[in-house]
Motif scaffolding. Structure first.
Motif, short mmCIF file in Angstrom:
data_model
loop_
_atom_site.label_atom_id
_atom_site.label_comp_id
_atom_site.label_asym_id
_atom_site.label_seq_id
_atom_site.Cartn_x
_atom_site.Cartn_y
_atom_site.Cartn_z
N VAL A 174 99.03 42.56 40.84
CA VAL A 174 97.96 42.44 39.83
C VAL A 174 96.74 43.25 40.27
CG1 VAL A 174 96.42 40.83 38.63
CG2 VAL A 174 98.77 40.14 39.16
N ILE A 175 96.23 44.06 39.35
CA ILE A 175 95.01 44.85 39.58
C ILE A 175 94.03 44.51 38.46
CG2 ILE A 175 94.02 47.17 39.86
CD1 ILE A 175 96.90 48.22 40.29
N THR A 206 89.71 47.39 41.23
CA THR A 206 89.05 48.69 41.15
C THR A 206 87.78 48.47 40.34
OG1 THR A 206 89.31 50.99 40.46
CG2 THR A 206 90.48 49.35 39.14
N ASN A 207 87.25 49.49 39.67
CA ASN A 207 86.13 49.27 38.75
C ASN A 207 86.40 50.02 37.44
OD1 ASN A 207 84.61 51.95 38.65
ND2 ASN A 207 84.67 51.58 40.86
N ASP A 208 85.58 49.75 36.44
CA ASP A 208 85.87 50.27 35.10
C ASP A 208 85.52 51.75 34.91
OD1 ASP A 208 83.16 49.81 35.22
OD2 ASP A 208 83.01 48.90 33.23
N PHE A 213 93.18 55.98 42.34
CA PHE A 213 93.81 54.69 42.65
C PHE A 213 94.89 54.83 43.73
CE2 PHE A 213 92.87 55.31 38.17
CZ PHE A 213 91.78 54.46 38.04
N ASN A 214 94.88 55.96 44.44
CA ASN A 214 95.96 56.23 45.39
C ASN A 214 96.05 55.18 46.49
OD1 ASN A 214 97.64 58.60 44.81
ND2 ASN A 214 95.66 59.65 44.67
N ALA A 215 94.92 54.76 47.05
CA ALA A 215 94.94 53.75 48.13
C ALA A 215 95.52 52.43 47.64
CB ALA A 215 93.53 53.55 48.67
N ILE A 216 95.05 51.98 46.47
CA ILE A 216 95.55 50.73 45.88
C ILE A 216 97.04 50.82 45.60
CG2 ILE A 216 95.48 49.30 43.78
CD1 ILE A 216 92.53 49.96 43.52
N LEU A 217 97.44 51.91 44.93
CA LEU A 217 98.84 52.05 44.51
C LEU A 217 99.78 52.24 45.70
CD1 LEU A 217 98.36 54.25 41.31
CD2 LEU A 217 98.94 51.82 41.39
N THR A 218 99.32 52.94 46.73
CA THR A 218 100.16 53.12 47.94
C THR A 218 100.41 51.77 48.61
OG1 THR A 218 99.29 55.36 48.25
CG2 THR A 218 100.35 54.34 50.14
N SER A 219 99.36 50.96 48.67
CA SER A 219 99.48 49.62 49.25
C SER A 219 100.45 48.76 48.42
CB SER A 219 98.10 48.96 49.28
OG SER A 219 98.21 47.58 49.52
N ILE A 220 100.34 48.87 47.09
CA ILE A 220 101.22 48.08 46.20
C ILE A 220 102.66 48.56 46.29
CG2 ILE A 220 101.77 47.78 43.74
CD1 ILE A 220 98.74 47.38 43.28
N MET A 240 95.66 55.80 35.93
CA MET A 240 96.45 54.98 36.86
C MET A 240 97.95 55.22 36.64
SD MET A 240 96.15 50.85 37.49
CE MET A 240 94.41 50.88 37.89
N LEU A 241 98.35 55.35 35.40
CA LEU A 241 99.76 55.64 35.09
C LEU A 241 100.17 57.01 35.63
CD1 LEU A 241 100.05 54.15 31.50
CD2 LEU A 241 101.64 53.65 33.37
N ARG A 242 99.28 57.99 35.51
CA ARG A 242 99.56 59.34 36.04
C ARG A 242 99.82 59.27 37.55
NH1 ARG A 242 97.52 63.90 32.82
NH2 ARG A 242 96.35 63.13 31.03
N GLN A 243 98.98 58.50 38.25
CA GLN A 243 99.09 58.41 39.71
C GLN A 243 100.29 57.57 40.14
OE1 GLN A 243 95.06 57.67 41.38
NE2 GLN A 243 94.33 58.94 39.68
N MET A 244 100.66 56.59 39.31
CA MET A 244 101.89 55.82 39.58
C MET A 244 103.10 56.76 39.55
SD MET A 244 101.35 52.24 37.47
CE MET A 244 103.12 51.85 37.48
#
Length: 383
Positions: A174-175, A206-208, A213-220, A240-244
């Motif tokens: 959850v983000i 994150t914030n609006d 989001f690379n750090a968050i997504l790598t951790s997830i 965020m979808l692009r980086q996923m």
């Protein structure tokens, strides 16, 4: 002297004519309806959509020639920009109160709607939000607040249960974007998912206005979730979808109405993989109401040369609901029409609008969507 006498009847006739004109003018009453939403900033496209829905309603009402208390009414829309910022939102609210508005439609974001609602309540001005979904909005004990969409408890809970039962998810990350809306819908989603036996393997924020989001997504990614839920708006969900995709994350991506827009396809680009996204819009019509909504969308497109983004039908219905309460009270005085608003049953383009004791919509519908070839595609309408 003789000339003076001759002029007297003429002067009297002019005075009489001016008096009659003034009297006729006095018979027209101006009713001011405020509208507040973000028309600048990352959610400007949604705020303008909402404002245009209200504008369309006001123009239709003026064309009908409505009378209240024997006077012809001219409705005027006073539109303010809150830029999705709570401070600007309260400043906009105070400005409208000072302008002596008779009712207000807005705001869009829960984070601006909640602080502004106290200003309207203190001034005795009824407020209908077409978009704010945080349960806190209607839990303040204010008798002047209403909303025409389902709240986060319903929306997040439904999505959480859908993740478990339909998507068969076992592990979820959850983000949220730390806004009142984003946190609220993420918490309700987590609650609904947990109650259906799902594990929450990661909670990030994150914030609006974020774009990286690379750090968050790598951790997830290391937790290997089946689903990633995002509480926030489309302007953040797209990147965020692009980086996923760039990180090779294949998890389903879920979210609430803030990201469930036609714009998400443009914002995510090639990051929007077919059937990867499942999101819910607070509202939506069942089979019997589809024609009315499609007619509204066609009229909106013709008028503004733009497609409905999301909230226009709800702001349109909000104005129409407020004015029906005024008609039932035969007055635009908030003290007189508020009791009618409390017990209203308005047949809107988004369905039947009636409110519970808190001001939440009764039997609010939710519409679940996915995306195919970049286009939002209906999954189901549920309650």
């Amino acid at each position: 002297m003789q000339m003076k006498n001759k002029m007297l009847p003429l002067a009297a006739a002019i005075a009489l004519a001016l008096g009659a004109a003034g009297s006729a003018h006095a018979e027209e009453q101006i009713v001011k309806i405020g509208h507040v939403g973000p028309v600048t900033g990352p959610s400007a496209h949604l705020g303008k959509d909402m404002e245009n829905g209200a504008k369309m309603a006001v123009e239709e009402l003026n064309a009908k020639g409505i009378t209240l208390g024997g006077k012809k009414i001219k409705f005027v829309l006073l539109a303010e920009d809150d830029a999705s910022d709570p401070k600007q939102g309260t400043a906009a609210a105070q400005k409208l109160v000072d302008a002596k508005i008779d009712g207000v439609i807005g705001h869009l974001n829960s984070g601006t709607t909640i602080p502004a609602s106290k200003i309207y309540y203190d001034a005795g001005i009824p407020q209908i939000s077409p978009a704010a979904t945080s349960p806190k909005y209607t839990q303040q004990g204010f008798n002047s607040v209403f909303r025409v969409v389902a709240n986060d408890g319903q929306l997040g809970g439904t999505l959480g249960r859908y993740a478990a039962t339909t998507l068969k998810a076992k592990n979820i990350a959850v983000i949220d974007d730390r806004t009142a809306y984003g946190q609220g819908v993420a918490q309700e989603f987590a609650k609904g998912a947990k109650s259906a036996g799902v594990n929450i393997v990661a909670t990030q924020f994150t914030n609006d206005k974020a774009t990286d989001f690379n750090a968050i997504l790598t951790s997830i990614k290391a937790k290997n979730p089946d689903v990633i839920f995002f509480g926030g708006m489309d302007a953040v969900a797209g990147p965020m979808l692009r980086q996923m995709k760039a990180l090779g994350i294949k998890a389903k991506f879920m979210g609430g109405d803030g990201m469930c827009t036609a714009e998400l396809g443009k914002l995510a680009g090639d990051g929007l993989i077919n059937d990867q996204v499942v999101c819910a819009e607070a509202g939506g019509v069942e089979e019997s109401g589809k024609k009315g909504l499609e007619d509204f969308k066609a009229a909106f497109q013709k008028k503004f040369n733009a497609e409905v983004k999301l909230y226009a039908p709800y702001s349109y219905d909000s104005v129409m609901t407020m004015v029906e309460a005024m008609q039932k009270a035969n007055s635009a005085d908030p003290k007189k029409y508020l009791p009618e608003l409390v017990k209203i049953h308005h047949k809107g383009v988004t369905g039947m609008i009636a409110f519970d004791a808190k001001g939440d919509i009764k039997d609010g519908t939710l519409t679940l969507y996915t995306y195919k070839d970049g286009k939002r595609t209906l999954l189901t309408v549920t309650k």
